[in-house]
Design a protein around this motif. Structure first.
Motif, PDB file in Angstrom:
ATOM      1  N   GLN A 260      24.868  20.518  39.013  1.00 54.03           N
ATOM      2  CA  GLN A 260      25.924  20.962  38.116  1.00 54.03           C
ATOM      3  C   GLN A 260      25.738  20.363  36.724  1.00 54.03           C
ATOM      4  OE1 GLN A 260      30.089  19.293  38.286  1.00 54.03           O
ATOM      5  NE2 GLN A 260      30.437  21.255  39.297  1.00 54.03           N
ATOM      6  N   THR A 261      25.922  21.202  35.706  1.00 50.24           N
ATOM      7  CA  THR A 261      25.822  20.757  34.317  1.00 50.24           C
ATOM      8  C   THR A 261      27.131  21.043  33.603  1.00 50.24           C
ATOM      9  OG1 THR A 261      23.443  21.219  34.260  1.00 50.24           O
ATOM     10  CG2 THR A 261      24.561  21.036  32.141  1.00 50.24           C
ATOM     11  N   THR A 262      27.559  20.095  32.776  1.00 46.42           N
ATOM     12  CA  THR A 262      28.757  20.284  31.955  1.00 46.42           C
ATOM     13  C   THR A 262      28.328  20.629  30.536  1.00 46.42           C
ATOM     14  OG1 THR A 262      30.057  18.747  33.297  1.00 46.42           O
ATOM     15  CG2 THR A 262      30.847  19.199  31.064  1.00 46.42           C
ATOM     16  N   HIS A 263      28.811  21.752  30.031  1.00 44.03           N
ATOM     17  CA  HIS A 263      28.484  22.211  28.680  1.00 44.03           C
ATOM     18  C   HIS A 263      29.726  22.063  27.794  1.00 44.03           C
ATOM     19  CE1 HIS A 263      24.820  24.262  30.245  1.00 44.03           C
ATOM     20  NE2 HIS A 263      25.588  24.490  31.301  1.00 44.03           N
ATOM     21  N   THR A 264      29.656  21.227  26.785  1.00 43.53           N
ATOM     22  CA  THR A 264      30.759  21.078  25.839  1.00 43.53           C
ATOM     23  C   THR A 264      30.587  22.124  24.744  1.00 43.53           C
ATOM     24  OG1 THR A 264      30.905  18.709  26.266  1.00 43.53           O
ATOM     25  CG2 THR A 264      31.935  19.529  24.240  1.00 43.53           C
ATOM     26  N   VAL A 265      31.463  23.109  24.716  1.00 45.52           N
ATOM     27  CA  VAL A 265      31.319  24.247  23.810  1.00 45.52           C
ATOM     28  C   VAL A 265      31.349  23.776  22.363  1.00 45.52           C
ATOM     29  CG1 VAL A 265      32.356  26.419  23.063  1.00 45.52           C
ATOM     30  CG2 VAL A 265      32.359  25.799  25.496  1.00 45.52           C
ATOM     31  N   GLY A 266      30.297  24.137  21.621  1.00 39.76           N
ATOM     32  CA  GLY A 266      30.212  23.741  20.223  1.00 39.76           C
ATOM     33  C   GLY A 266      29.789  22.307  20.016  1.00 39.76           C
TER      34      GLY A 266
ATOM     35  N   ALA B 244      25.276  29.140  22.258  1.00 40.09           N
ATOM     36  CA  ALA B 244      25.032  29.679  23.597  1.00 40.09           C
ATOM     37  C   ALA B 244      23.556  29.964  23.829  1.00 40.09           C
ATOM     38  CB  ALA B 244      25.854  30.949  23.810  1.00 40.09           C
ATOM     39  N   GLU B 245      22.839  30.374  22.771  1.00 38.34           N
ATOM     40  CA  GLU B 245      21.410  30.664  22.910  1.00 38.34           C
ATOM     41  C   GLU B 245      20.620  29.413  23.306  1.00 38.34           C
ATOM     42  OE1 GLU B 245      19.796  33.363  22.916  1.00 38.34           O
ATOM     43  OE2 GLU B 245      21.223  34.817  22.151  1.00 38.34           O
ATOM     44  N   LEU B 246      21.147  28.240  22.980  1.00 36.96           N
ATOM     45  CA  LEU B 246      20.435  26.996  23.260  1.00 36.96           C
ATOM     46  C   LEU B 246      20.751  26.418  24.639  1.00 36.96           C
ATOM     47  CD1 LEU B 246      20.890  25.241  19.798  1.00 36.96           C
ATOM     48  CD2 LEU B 246      18.960  26.590  20.598  1.00 36.96           C
ATOM     49  N   GLN B 247      21.592  27.122  25.424  1.00 35.27           N
ATOM     50  CA  GLN B 247      21.995  26.623  26.741  1.00 35.27           C
ATOM     51  C   GLN B 247      21.363  27.460  27.843  1.00 35.27           C
ATOM     52  OE1 GLN B 247      24.091  23.886  26.313  1.00 35.27           O
ATOM     53  NE2 GLN B 247      23.961  24.390  24.136  1.00 35.27           N
ATOM     54  N   THR B 248      21.294  26.873  29.039  1.00 32.38           N
ATOM     55  CA  THR B 248      20.951  27.601  30.256  1.00 32.38           C
ATOM     56  C   THR B 248      22.104  27.421  31.232  1.00 32.38           C
ATOM     57  OG1 THR B 248      18.575  27.239  29.949  1.00 32.38           O
ATOM     58  CG2 THR B 248      19.321  27.833  32.160  1.00 32.38           C
ATOM     59  N   PHE B 249      22.783  28.518  31.548  1.00 31.81           N
ATOM     60  CA  PHE B 249      23.985  28.450  32.375  1.00 31.81           C
ATOM     61  C   PHE B 249      23.647  28.835  33.825  1.00 31.81           C
ATOM     62  CE2 PHE B 249      25.430  29.552  28.057  1.00 31.81           C
ATOM     63  CZ  PHE B 249      26.251  28.462  27.813  1.00 31.81           C
ATOM     64  N   THR B 250      24.131  28.005  34.757  1.00 31.09           N
ATOM     65  CA  THR B 250      23.869  28.183  36.185  1.00 31.09           C
ATOM     66  C   THR B 250      25.189  28.172  36.945  1.00 31.09           C
ATOM     67  OG1 THR B 250      21.723  27.062  35.976  1.00 31.09           O
ATOM     68  CG2 THR B 250      22.673  27.174  38.169  1.00 31.09           C
ATOM     69  N   VAL B 251      25.244  28.898  38.045  1.00 30.07           N
ATOM     70  CA  VAL B 251      26.454  28.904  38.876  1.00 30.07           C
ATOM     71  C   VAL B 251      26.805  27.471  39.268  1.00 30.07           C
ATOM     72  CG1 VAL B 251      27.412  29.605  41.096  1.00 30.07           C
ATOM     73  CG2 VAL B 251      26.079  31.236  39.749  1.00 30.07           C
ATOM     74  N   GLY B 252      28.068  27.103  39.078  1.00 34.71           N
ATOM     75  CA  GLY B 252      28.530  25.749  39.365  1.00 34.71           C
ATOM     76  C   GLY B 252      28.685  24.904  38.119  1.00 34.71           C
ATOM     77  N   ASP B 253      28.085  25.336  36.997  1.00 31.14           N
ATOM     78  CA  ASP B 253      28.234  24.599  35.746  1.00 31.14           C
ATOM     79  C   ASP B 253      29.679  24.695  35.250  1.00 31.14           C
ATOM     80  OD1 ASP B 253      25.585  24.055  35.881  1.00 31.14           O
ATOM     81  OD2 ASP B 253      24.975  25.260  34.158  1.00 31.14           O
ATOM     82  N   ILE B 254      30.026  23.800  34.322  1.00 30.05           N
ATOM     83  CA  ILE B 254      31.391  23.752  33.778  1.00 30.05           C
ATOM     84  C   ILE B 254      31.346  23.866  32.263  1.00 30.05           C
ATOM     85  CG2 ILE B 254      33.468  22.324  33.499  1.00 30.05           C
ATOM     86  CD1 ILE B 254      32.816  21.037  36.189  1.00 30.05           C
ATOM     87  N   LEU B 255      32.193  24.726  31.709  1.00 30.51           N
ATOM     88  CA  LEU B 255      32.389  24.799  30.269  1.00 30.51           C
ATOM     89  C   LEU B 255      33.599  23.947  29.909  1.00 30.51           C
ATOM     90  CD1 LEU B 255      31.997  28.578  29.279  1.00 30.51           C
ATOM     91  CD2 LEU B 255      30.281  26.767  29.209  1.00 30.51           C
ATOM     92  N   VAL B 256      33.445  23.108  28.889  1.00 29.02           N
ATOM     93  CA  VAL B 256      34.548  22.273  28.421  1.00 29.02           C
ATOM     94  C   VAL B 256      34.863  22.664  26.976  1.00 29.02           C
ATOM     95  CG1 VAL B 256      35.357  19.939  27.947  1.00 29.02           C
ATOM     96  CG2 VAL B 256      33.868  20.370  29.917  1.00 29.02           C
ATOM     97  N   PHE B 257      36.104  23.083  26.728  1.00 28.18           N
ATOM     98  CA  PHE B 257      36.561  23.440  25.397  1.00 28.18           C
ATOM     99  C   PHE B 257      37.445  22.315  24.864  1.00 28.18           C
ATOM    100  CE2 PHE B 257      35.499  27.372  27.448  1.00 28.18           C
ATOM    101  CZ  PHE B 257      35.090  28.247  26.454  1.00 28.18           C
ATOM    102  N   ASN B 258      37.026  21.678  23.783  1.00 29.05           N
ATOM    103  CA  ASN B 258      37.808  20.629  23.138  1.00 29.05           C
ATOM    104  C   ASN B 258      38.471  21.186  21.878  1.00 29.05           C
ATOM    105  OD1 ASN B 258      37.152  18.486  24.947  1.00 29.05           O
ATOM    106  ND2 ASN B 258      35.143  18.295  23.979  1.00 29.05           N
ATOM    107  N   PHE B 259      39.793  21.015  21.766  1.00 25.47           N
ATOM    108  CA  PHE B 259      40.512  21.552  20.608  1.00 25.47           C
ATOM    109  C   PHE B 259      41.803  20.785  20.399  1.00 25.47           C
ATOM    110  CE2 PHE B 259      41.356  24.111  24.408  1.00 25.47           C
ATOM    111  CZ  PHE B 259      42.737  24.056  24.504  1.00 25.47           C
TER     112      PHE B 259
ATOM    113  N   LYS C 191      45.953  23.520  26.875  1.00 29.05           N
ATOM    114  CA  LYS C 191      45.803  22.067  26.793  1.00 29.05           C
ATOM    115  C   LYS C 191      44.325  21.692  26.756  1.00 29.05           C
ATOM    116  CE  LYS C 191      50.215  21.102  27.006  1.00 29.05           C
ATOM    117  NZ  LYS C 191      50.920  20.491  25.841  1.00 29.05           N
ATOM    118  N   SER C 192      43.997  20.741  25.900  1.00 29.21           N
ATOM    119  CA  SER C 192      42.616  20.272  25.764  1.00 29.21           C
ATOM    120  C   SER C 192      42.438  18.954  26.521  1.00 29.21           C
ATOM    121  CB  SER C 192      42.284  20.069  24.289  1.00 29.21           C
ATOM    122  OG  SER C 192      40.982  19.576  24.114  1.00 29.21           O
ATOM    123  N   PRO C 193      41.273  18.743  27.134  1.00 25.93           N
ATOM    124  CA  PRO C 193      40.149  19.684  27.260  1.00 25.93           C
ATOM    125  C   PRO C 193      40.427  20.760  28.304  1.00 25.93           C
ATOM    126  CG  PRO C 193      39.651  17.658  28.432  1.00 25.93           C
ATOM    127  CD  PRO C 193      40.960  17.419  27.725  1.00 25.93           C
ATOM    128  N   ALA C 194      39.984  21.992  28.020  1.00 23.07           N
ATOM    129  CA  ALA C 194      40.144  23.107  28.951  1.00 23.07           C
ATOM    130  C   ALA C 194      38.808  23.342  29.653  1.00 23.07           C
ATOM    131  CB  ALA C 194      40.573  24.367  28.197  1.00 23.07           C
TER     132      ALA C 194
END
Length: 302
Positions: free
Chosen positions: A27-33, A52-67, A96-99
């Motif tokens: 599992q990989t966590t991707h912090t958006v931006g 997004a072009e610089l990432q490789t997304f796999t099933v089970g990974d998590i996107l984290v939106f900080n705002f 609510k952040s982080p989402a």
């Protein structure tokens, strides 16, 4: 008998734990931006497209939106809602952040900000999940590949300078017989196949071939270094240039070039063996690119 059942249960439990650990490790966590976070980007939607072009997304990974709570939110939406920035009936909305969003299936995912005009100003993200975690099966033999230079952004003067095309090329494996596709606006750009000297100095003399009509399809006919720029004033010096290294062959017998297209030549077999600057920049350089691009975009727009 009871002892045997106990051992069986222990074995099953061990297998289950091992499977969970394997999935967790993959599992990989991707912090958006990254450090920029989730906001109305200064460069418009291209900012999150490049991320997004610089990432490789796999099933089970998590996107984290900080705002900032109250100032931003994030909604998971359909493709149509993403295109039109329609937030009236989102699949999921988080305020609510982080989402955090878990990527639980292969396919496309779409996210937008619902505040005011945030989506129309570029606060939107589309990603594609292409694989499951775990070891990848041995790849089947395949024919020539087609690479669209710059992906959806195309061939233009990039706001981040030559870093943009260097980063695009860094993880590609170009083979003899593969094709590069350059998409651009006719009359505003062209593609020049050039020597290493012309590439480095951004001069216009001694071009090998010039393509003026989009899309420009260039077949890589020889192994070695290939260099591309443009003949438009200052475009090369502003970063519209690409260097790649072609190794081996994608097929037993590479297909011939289209007779209507100019020939593309690489260096002779006795040419320099060192790879061009863009062929294998370090992962540290690749990681720094997004931050550099954001700085450039901010400077470009303000």
């Amino acid at each position: 008998m009871a002892s045997t059942r106990g051992l069986n249960r222990a074995a099953i439990l061990a297998i289950a734990v091992a499977a969970i650990l394997q999935l967790t490790a993959a599992q990989t966590t991707h912090t958006v931006g990254d450090a920029l976070g989730w906001l109305v980007p200064p460069g418009g939607a291209v900012t999150y497209t490049v991320w997004a072009e610089l990432q490789t997304f796999t099933v089970g990974d998590i996107l984290v939106f900080n705002f900032g709570d109250g100032d931003q939110d994030v909604a998971k939406v359909t493709k149509e809602a993403f295109k039109t920035c329609n937030s009236t009936d989102p699949i999921s909305l988080k305020t609510k952040s982080p989402a955090n969003f878990t990527l639980d299936t292969i396919g496309e995912y779409y996210f937008i900000g619902t505040k005011d005009e945030h989506c129309k100003l570029g606060q939107k993200l589309a990603i594609n999940v292409t694989s499951y975690p775990g070891p990848s099966p041995s790849p089947a033999p395949k024919g020539p590949s087609t690479y669209t230079v710059g992906e959806a952004l195309g061939w233009f003067v990039p706001p981040g300078g030559s870093f943009f095309y260097e980063t695009w090329a860094y993880d590609k494996s170009f083979k003899v017989g593969d094709t590069l596709v350059f998409n651009f606006i006719n009359g505003t750009q062209d593609v020049a196949v050039v020597t290493e000297s012309v590439y480095k100095n951004c001069t216009k003399n001694n071009t090998i071939a010039i393509y003026t009509t989009s899309p420009a399809n260039i077949t890589l006919e020889t192994a070695g270094e290939h260099f591309f720029t443009t003949t438009y004033d200052r475009h090369c010096k502003l970063g519209q240039k690409l260097a790649i290294n072609v190794t081996g062959s994608s097929t037993t017998s590479p297909p011939p070039s289209s007779p209507s297209s100019p020939s593309t030549f690489g260096p002779s077999a006795g040419g320099p063996a060192a790879p061009p600057i863009s062929s294998a920049p370090s992962r540290f350089f690749h990681g720094c690119f997004f931050t550099s691009l954001l700085i450039a975009i901010t400077f470009f727009h303000y």
